[in-house]
Scaffold this active site. Structure first.
Site, mmCIF file in Angstrom:
data_model
loop_
_atom_site.group_PDB
_atom_site.id
_atom_site.type_symbol
_atom_site.label_atom_id
_atom_site.label_comp_id
_atom_site.label_asym_id
_atom_site.label_seq_id
_atom_site.Cartn_x
_atom_site.Cartn_y
_atom_site.Cartn_z
ATOM 1 N N LYS A 146 0.987 4.218 -2.697
ATOM 2 C CA LYS A 146 0.459 5.682 -2.582
ATOM 3 C C LYS A 146 1.665 6.551 -2.588
ATOM 4 O O LYS A 146 1.463 7.799 -2.838
ATOM 5 C CB LYS A 146 0.069 5.637 -1.267
ATOM 6 C CG LYS A 146 -1.464 4.956 -0.854
ATOM 7 C CD LYS A 146 -2.179 5.558 -2.098
ATOM 8 C CE LYS A 146 -3.615 4.722 -1.736
ATOM 9 N NZ LYS A 146 -4.908 5.348 -2.677
ATOM 10 N N TYR A 157 0.883 -1.373 0.142
ATOM 11 C CA TYR A 157 0.094 -0.029 -0.001
ATOM 12 C C TYR A 157 1.065 1.418 -0.108
ATOM 13 O O TYR A 157 0.751 2.155 -0.976
ATOM 14 C CB TYR A 157 -0.939 0.156 1.096
ATOM 15 C CG TYR A 157 -2.044 1.082 1.402
ATOM 16 C CD1 TYR A 157 -3.008 1.134 0.551
ATOM 17 C CD2 TYR A 157 -1.768 2.203 2.205
ATOM 18 C CE1 TYR A 157 -3.911 2.043 0.587
ATOM 19 C CE2 TYR A 157 -2.585 2.845 2.384
ATOM 20 C CZ TYR A 157 -3.700 3.074 1.555
ATOM 21 O OH TYR A 157 -4.747 4.271 1.431
HETATM 22 P P1 NAP Z 1 -13.360 2.301 0.917
HETATM 23 O O1 NAP Z 1 -14.331 2.646 1.896
HETATM 24 O O2 NAP Z 1 -12.791 0.671 0.866
HETATM 25 O O3 NAP Z 1 -13.647 2.227 -0.686
HETATM 26 C C1 NAP Z 1 -13.016 1.741 -1.704
HETATM 27 C C2 NAP Z 1 -13.720 2.155 -3.053
HETATM 28 O O4 NAP Z 1 -12.799 1.823 -4.016
HETATM 29 C C3 NAP Z 1 -15.002 1.561 -2.867
HETATM 30 O O5 NAP Z 1 -15.964 2.074 -3.600
HETATM 31 C C4 NAP Z 1 -14.662 0.217 -4.142
HETATM 32 O O6 NAP Z 1 -15.671 -0.078 -4.978
HETATM 33 C C5 NAP Z 1 -13.513 0.859 -5.008
HETATM 34 N N1 NAP Z 1 -12.601 0.059 -5.636
HETATM 35 C C6 NAP Z 1 -11.792 -0.956 -5.089
HETATM 36 N N2 NAP Z 1 -11.125 -1.675 -6.067
HETATM 37 C C7 NAP Z 1 -11.765 -0.885 -7.093
HETATM 38 C C8 NAP Z 1 -11.404 -1.327 -8.721
HETATM 39 N N3 NAP Z 1 -10.494 -2.260 -9.034
HETATM 40 N N4 NAP Z 1 -11.900 -0.551 -9.616
HETATM 41 C C9 NAP Z 1 -12.936 0.405 -9.158
HETATM 42 N N5 NAP Z 1 -13.228 0.802 -7.996
HETATM 43 C C10 NAP Z 1 -12.449 -0.221 -7.122
HETATM 44 O O7 NAP Z 1 -12.103 3.047 0.903
HETATM 45 P P2 NAP Z 1 -11.858 4.544 1.442
HETATM 46 O O8 NAP Z 1 -11.493 4.729 2.657
HETATM 47 O O9 NAP Z 1 -12.950 5.438 0.867
HETATM 48 O O10 NAP Z 1 -10.581 5.021 0.440
HETATM 49 C C11 NAP Z 1 -10.736 5.880 -0.639
HETATM 50 C C12 NAP Z 1 -9.430 6.091 -0.929
HETATM 51 O O11 NAP Z 1 -8.620 6.946 -0.241
HETATM 52 C C13 NAP Z 1 -8.333 5.060 -1.487
HETATM 53 O O12 NAP Z 1 -7.539 5.169 -2.466
HETATM 54 C C14 NAP Z 1 -7.606 4.867 -0.086
HETATM 55 O O13 NAP Z 1 -6.407 4.050 -0.359
HETATM 56 C C15 NAP Z 1 -7.391 6.311 0.002
HETATM 57 N N6 NAP Z 1 -7.230 6.716 1.478
HETATM 58 C C16 NAP Z 1 -8.131 6.202 2.494
HETATM 59 C C17 NAP Z 1 -7.838 6.478 4.035
HETATM 60 C C18 NAP Z 1 -8.611 6.014 5.083
HETATM 61 O O14 NAP Z 1 -8.487 6.269 6.043
HETATM 62 N N7 NAP Z 1 -9.823 5.531 4.869
HETATM 63 C C19 NAP Z 1 -6.386 7.010 4.224
HETATM 64 C C20 NAP Z 1 -5.473 7.388 3.309
HETATM 65 C C21 NAP Z 1 -5.964 7.162 1.877
HETATM 66 P P3 NAP Z 1 -16.548 -1.494 -4.893
HETATM 67 O O15 NAP Z 1 -17.379 -1.299 -3.717
HETATM 68 O O16 NAP Z 1 -17.018 -1.417 -6.120
HETATM 69 O O17 NAP Z 1 -15.416 -2.500 -4.747
#
Ligand code: NAP
Length: 253
Positions: free
Chosen positions: A164, A160
């Site tokens: 990133k 990861y």
């Molecule tokens: P999440 O709740 O797990 O949601 C992930 C989303 O990505 C879901 O809508 C999922 O869609 C989609 N996805 C996964 N694989 C995919 C693919 N191959 N093609 C298209 N869509 C795909 O994650 P989140 O926390 O909202 O994170 C969103 C972004 O922010 C990510 O890039 C994550 O790395 C980044 N981020 C998050 C955090 C945090 O604390 N949450 C911190 C830093 C960065 P499906 O439901 O259709 O699978």
């Protein structure tokens, strides 16, 4: 930078839930037509429901688009479908992301590859196809989701963290390449945000254990991140490109 007389169009990958969903809502509140991407059948209903909500509540055009962004051809079809439906593409947000955590000495090759494929190559795939219409329009903006983990690393997340950190390099390279075309490319690096992705972490560490590491004393919300993404994608940030904006409540300080 976005420059259009017509209503602008935003494509948000991984918008069926979490941060992507909040970003889609924020764009709709600002009058954008919104393309809600999701990865598979399991999330089709959530994506369709969100699109219907955006149309109903905010009076904008919105539609769900299924595509696995890790697949080059599916990303190509996704951009083509958005163009066909809405006629233009002004903003791309590469938000889709996954984790497959594990210690380096035990991490399976497959778990390294699949995280890189979605998080880094997925963003490349979508940018690769989205820049063509943006270049023709001579305007556009791209925002890529990085993470504080891409800046400072995290034990148990070499895959990861690599994806990133890669996003940051890719963002800066693309920003240099696309600036002469009036296309901005920036990244947002969230800290601890309450979503499905961090549910186990938040449960394991306990809210208090985590908040002691956050200057502002609280876990972030998807809306905190959405606000920053929409700022970087919008006209107010027209002179900002190649930047990484931490939205982390002060974790990186
Ligand atoms: P999440 O709740 O797990 O949601 C992930 C989303 O990505 C879901 O809508 C999922 O869609 C989609 N996805 C996964 N694989 C995919 C693919 N191959 N093609 C298209 N869509 C795909 O994650 P989140 O926390 O909202 O994170 C969103 C972004 O922010 C990510 O890039 C994550 O790395 C980044 N981020 C998050 C955090 C945090 O604390 N949450 C911190 C830093 C960065 P499906 O439901 O259709 O699978």
């Amino acid at each position: 930078m976005i420059k259009t007389e017509q209503r602008p169009v935003a494509l948000v990958t991984g918008a069926s839930r979490g941060i992507g969903r909040a970003i889609a809502v924020r764009f709709a509140q600002q009058g954008f037509a919104v393309a809600v991407n999701h990865s598979g059948e399991h999330s089709a209903q959530a994506a369709r429901d969100l699109a219907a909500r955006l149309e109903g509540e905010y009076g904008v055009e919105a539609a769900a688009f299924q595509a696995n962004v890790a697949e080059f051809d599916q990303a190509k079809d996704l951009v083509a479908a958005v163009l066909e439906r809405f006629g233009r593409l002004d903003v791309l947000v590469n938000n889709a992301g996954v984790t497959k955590d594990g210690l380096l000495m035990r991490m399976k090759e497959q778990d390294f590859d699949s995280v890189l494929d979605v998080n880094l190559k997925g963003a490349f795939n979508c940018m690769r196809h989205a820049v063509k219409p943006m270049m023709k329009q001579r305007s556009g903006s791209i925002v890529n989701l990085s993470s504080i983990v891409g800046v400072r690393g995290n034990a148990g997340q070499v895959n990861y963290a690599a994806s990133k950190a890669g996003i940051i390099g890719m963002t800066k390279a693309a920003a240099k390449e696309l600036a002469p075309r009036n296309i901005t490319v920036n990244a947002v690096a969230p800290g601890f945000i309450q979503t499905d992705m961090t549910a186990d972490l938040l449960e394991g560490a306990g809210e208090e254990g985590l908040t002691s590491r956050i200057g502002l004393g609280r876990v972030g919300t998807p809306e905190d991140v959405a606000e920053a993404v929409c700022f970087l994608a919008g006209p107010a940030a027209g002179y900002i490109t190649g930047q990484v904006l931490a939205v982390d409540g002060g974790v990186l300080l």
